[in-house]
Write an enzyme that holds these catalytic residues in place. Structure first.
Site, PDB file in Angstrom:
ATOM      1  N   SER A 140       0.840  -1.190   0.000  1.00  0.00           N
ATOM      2  CA  SER A 140       0.000   0.000   0.000  1.00  0.00           C
ATOM      3  C   SER A 140       0.877   1.243   0.000  1.00  0.00           C
ATOM      4  CB  SER A 140      -0.878  -0.004   1.264  1.00  0.00           C
ATOM      5  OG  SER A 140      -1.538   1.226   1.460  1.00  0.00           O
ATOM      6  N   TYR A 153      -2.616  -0.215  10.247  1.00  0.00           N
ATOM      7  CA  TYR A 153      -2.517  -0.509   8.817  1.00  0.00           C
ATOM      8  C   TYR A 153      -1.132  -0.153   8.285  1.00  0.00           C
ATOM      9  CZ  TYR A 153      -4.248  -1.162   4.065  1.00  0.00           C
ATOM     10  OH  TYR A 153      -4.451  -1.618   2.783  1.00  0.00           O
TER      11      TYR A 153
END
Length: 295
Positions: A140, A153
């Site tokens: 990501s 995250y």
């Protein structure tokens, strides 16, 4: 993978019930690959498998369960005879201030995103070694730059990026390619679920361009597909992410200053919504993970 065809190849996609995983499975099938779909949403996985052009089968498994993933890998090889591509895509997310976060949900993000990727690799690397295959680890933008309200995250995606880089060096001499896929905010159930929190959504929109946009799913998945076909070490779902690599060393300092400013501005709203803010995992995939653990 000559001329972009994958006829006779077998691809495994985790987190394939929806979003990136489901669309990438369809794209791989259109190129001729047979598909093994893995995840926690049994009916959705069956639906995706039934919609594909090539042979496909689904397996219900928690990617953090080493024993279960080992059994899936053995069954996939028995069913299809080989594994050529593995996409470690399964992931969950949560948002909000670390100090207010639910410890179980926080830990679960790291378990699924990082340790689930480890378990996936451990299960399938032997088959990839036999075939000289390719592992694509989905990371990501959160692996490149830290962000307030996203501690779990960011930590998990930084971890899987480093893990994949380590595997690339370890496995290259055995003919196995390893790539990292980077995505910014992409139109999936996970991102839409995160945006249900109005404060988080507004904070996200305050990010500098181009990180403040939500990008369409299909162009991002098309880029991932091309990375698989090329066995690329780095794959960027949005064009501008490549440029972030050259400045990533400066980003923590920049985000520390900008993040502090934005958090100060949003602090009253965060305090006002603390009692009503959802603490669990976001999106349909997050709900499926919570449901599976509750059984």
């Amino acid at each position: 993978m000559s001329r972009g065809r994958l006829d006779g190849r077998v691809a495994v996609v985790t987190g394939a019930a929806r979003g990136v995983g489901a669309l990438l499975a369809r794209k791989l099938s259109e190129r001729g690959a047979k598909l093994a779909l893995v995840g926690l949403e049994a009916e959705e996985l069956k639906r995706v498998a039934g919609s594909l052009r090539t042979e496909a089968e689904s397996w219900y498994a928690d990617v953090t369960d080493h024993e279960a993933m080992g059994a899936v890998a053995a069954e996939v090889v028995e069913r299809f005879g080989r594994v050529d591509i593995v996409v470690a895509n399964a992931g969950v997310a949560m948002g909000g201030p670390f100090a207010d976060s639910d410890p179980r949900s926080f830990d679960r993000v790291i378990e699924v995103n990082l340790l689930g990727s480890v378990a996936t690799a451990r299960a399938f690397v032997p088959a990839l070694t036999d075939s000289g295959g390719y592992l694509l680890q989905i990371a990501s933008l959160a692996a490149i730059t830290p962000a307030p309200m996203m501690a779990a995250y960011c930590a998990s995606k930084s971890g899987v990026e480093a893990f994949a880089h380590c595997l690339r060096g370890e496995l290259a001499h055995q003919g196995v390619g390893v790539g990292v896929g980077y995505l910014s905010w992409t139109d999936t159930d996970m991102v839409r679920g995160a945006d249900e929190d109005e404060v988080f959504r507004d904070l996200r929109r305050s990010l500098p361009w181009p990180a403040n946009k939500t990008y369409p799913l299909e162009p991002a998945v098309d880029r991932l597909l091309q990375g698989i076909l090329r066995r690329s070490p780095h794959v960027y779902g949005q064009w501008w992410l490549r440029g972030m690599q050259s400045v990533r060393g400066a980003l923590p300092g920049v985000l520390a200053v900008g993040g502090a400013r934005e958090m100060r501005k949003f602090a009253p709203r965060l305090a006002a919504t603390r009692a009503t803010r959802r603490q669990g995992l976001v999106g349909a995939g997050g709900a499926a993970d919570e449901s599976a653990r509750a059984q």
